[in-house]
Design a protein around this motif. Structure first.
Motif, short mmCIF file in Angstrom:
data_model
loop_
_atom_site.label_atom_id
_atom_site.label_comp_id
_atom_site.label_asym_id
_atom_site.label_seq_id
_atom_site.Cartn_x
_atom_site.Cartn_y
_atom_site.Cartn_z
N GLY A 49 0.80 -1.22 0.00
CA GLY A 49 0.00 0.00 0.00
C GLY A 49 0.83 1.27 0.00
O GLY A 49 1.40 1.65 -1.03
N ASN B 291 -0.90 -5.99 -3.87
CA ASN B 291 -1.23 -7.00 -2.85
C ASN B 291 -2.74 -7.03 -2.62
O ASN B 291 -3.35 -6.00 -2.35
CB ASN B 291 -0.51 -6.63 -1.54
CG ASN B 291 -0.95 -7.51 -0.38
OD1 ASN B 291 -1.18 -8.71 -0.55
ND2 ASN B 291 -1.08 -6.92 0.80
N ASP C 30 -4.81 -8.05 1.80
CA ASP C 30 -5.42 -7.18 2.83
C ASP C 30 -6.91 -6.96 2.55
O ASP C 30 -7.58 -6.26 3.31
CB ASP C 30 -4.75 -5.79 2.84
CG ASP C 30 -3.34 -5.83 3.39
OD1 ASP C 30 -2.86 -6.93 3.73
OD2 ASP C 30 -2.72 -4.76 3.49
N ASP D 275 -4.88 -2.04 -0.42
CA ASP D 275 -3.59 -1.76 -1.04
C ASP D 275 -3.74 -1.37 -2.52
O ASP D 275 -3.05 -0.47 -3.01
CB ASP D 275 -2.64 -2.96 -0.91
CG ASP D 275 -2.07 -3.09 0.50
OD1 ASP D 275 -2.43 -2.27 1.36
OD2 ASP D 275 -1.25 -3.99 0.73
N PHE E 237 -6.38 -9.24 8.76
CA PHE E 237 -5.36 -8.20 8.71
C PHE E 237 -5.91 -6.84 9.12
O PHE E 237 -5.27 -6.10 9.87
CB PHE E 237 -4.71 -8.11 7.32
CG PHE E 237 -3.56 -7.13 7.34
CD1 PHE E 237 -2.37 -7.47 7.96
CD2 PHE E 237 -3.70 -5.86 6.80
CE1 PHE E 237 -1.32 -6.56 8.03
CE2 PHE E 237 -2.65 -4.95 6.86
CZ PHE E 237 -1.46 -5.30 7.48
N SER F 193 3.00 -7.51 2.82
CA SER F 193 2.68 -6.90 1.52
C SER F 193 3.33 -7.66 0.37
O SER F 193 2.68 -8.01 -0.60
CB SER F 193 3.13 -5.43 1.48
OG SER F 193 2.31 -4.63 2.33
CA CA Z 1 -1.32 -3.20 3.12
#
Ligand code: CA
Ligand code: GDP
Length: 322
Positions: free
Chosen positions: A15, A38, A41, A53, A154, A204
């Motif tokens: 992110g 990614n 998340d 992200d 997460f 990530s």
């Molecule tokens: Ca992230």
């Protein structure tokens, strides 16, 4: 790398840290940029599919990001969230009014059965993002975090618990069955440079690499492979990566980052402050460049991006020395 065409750069990124690096690369005219983001998340909130992200990347590269936060849209409101609070919903996940529009769109298309990769591509295009933002998989992969409070999603760990609990273990649910996207595999195979953004290595970058086929594709790729350390003087710029690395038994410094990426990268950029770690990292078979790797503004981002490209090109870009 040939100079006939623009060098093809594939950035593996999470992110906020990933988006800062992507912004620097996007500012360079003389490269062809593809980002593999990614999706681990991702989580559902209020019936909507949220992809933090990927959205941070899209908002950053379209110039819509909230610069102070580094995530979310600028000039946001909380009216939709306020209504959900009134209705008794748990609203610890900050979702702005404009942001909701995007999540509604993504969810609508997912419900129609559209490929998540196509949805992400169409959103980025509609927002005017020039770089390609690719998903590593269209399947559902979610990071789970083991803490004293039990296993958390997460976002429960990151946003609701503000990263306070110690992380005892990580797992990526669904990853063994996940299939890599053809676009991501092609971007890895065709790249001249595969760059590892200074993103959280464990939550990530790792969930991208662990999708079956991706790590092997990176290893097999003919590209130069260069990473920028997310840790400076043993500390993160932001987020839990340093504490996470320590509690999971890794060294929480640029050396720990190098160990983690050993066998995958040829070159690591570390901060001048970490110059004393250079020998130890070099002993792992990784070439080290000490630089100013803190990106405070657009100039820092572009300078760091240019330096990495220049290293990859053997100093042939913009007449810079490697
Ligand atoms: Ca992230
Ligand atoms: P997240 O998904 O929003 O948590 O963001 P990422 O995983 O992409 O990035 C988080 C990491 O970025 C943290 O470990 C930070 O230390 C790192 N980071 C943020 N800003 C900078 C910077 O300016 N320079 C470097 N080298 N790392 C940074």
């Amino acid at each position: 790398m040939t100079l006939a065409n623009k060098p093809r750069v594939t950035l593996l990124a999470g992110g906020v840290g990933g988006a800062k690096m992507a912004e620097g690369l996007a500012a360079l005219e003389d490269i062809d940029l593809t980002i593999i983001g990614n999706v681990a998340d991702d989580e559902e909130f209020h019936g909507l599919w949220v992809s933090p992200d990927i959205d941070t990347m899209t908002y950053t590269l379209s110039g819509r990001i909230n610069r102070q936060q580094g995530w979310g849209l600028a000039d946001e409101g909380t009216r939709a969230l306020d209504i959900l609070t009134t209705l008794g919903e748990d609203t610890w996940m900050m979702l702005g009014d404009k942001d909701f529009g995007l999540h509604i769109y993504r969810t609508m298309r997912r419900t129609k059965g559209h490929r998540p990769s196509d949805i992400a591509r169409d959103i980025a295009r509609a927002f005017g993002v020039k770089a390609a933002i690719l998903l590593p998989t269209d399947d559902r992969v979610q990071t789970r975090v083991k803490t004293q409070k039990g296993w958390l999603s997460f976002q429960e760990y990151f946003v609701r618990e503000k990263c306070a609990p110690q992380v005892d273990a990580l797992e990526f649910s669904g990853i063994a069955e996940a299939r890599p996207t053809g676009e991501a595999l092609a971007a890895i195979a065709d790249a001249d440079l595969i760059m590892f953004a200074p993103s959280n290595p464990l939550v990530s970058i790792e969930p991208i690499l662990t999708i079956p086929g991706i790590r092997d594709a990176v290893k097999a790729a003919s590209a130069k492979k260069i990473a920028v350390s997310p840790l400076i003087a043993g500390k993160v710029v932001k987020g839990p990566a340093d504490r996470m690395m320590a509690s999971l038994g890794l060294r929480a410094d640029a050396c720990g980052v190098a160990h983690h990426y050993q066998g995958l990268i040829e070159h690591l950029l570390i901060d001048h402050q970490d110059a004393d770690l250079a020998r130890e990292i070099a002993a792992l078979g990784i070439t080290v460049t000490c630089s100013d790797i803190l990106m405070k503004d657009a100039q820092d981002k572009a300078r760091l991006a240019r330096q990495v490209i220049s290293i990859a090109m053997g100093g042939k870009l913009n007449g810079e020395a490697a």
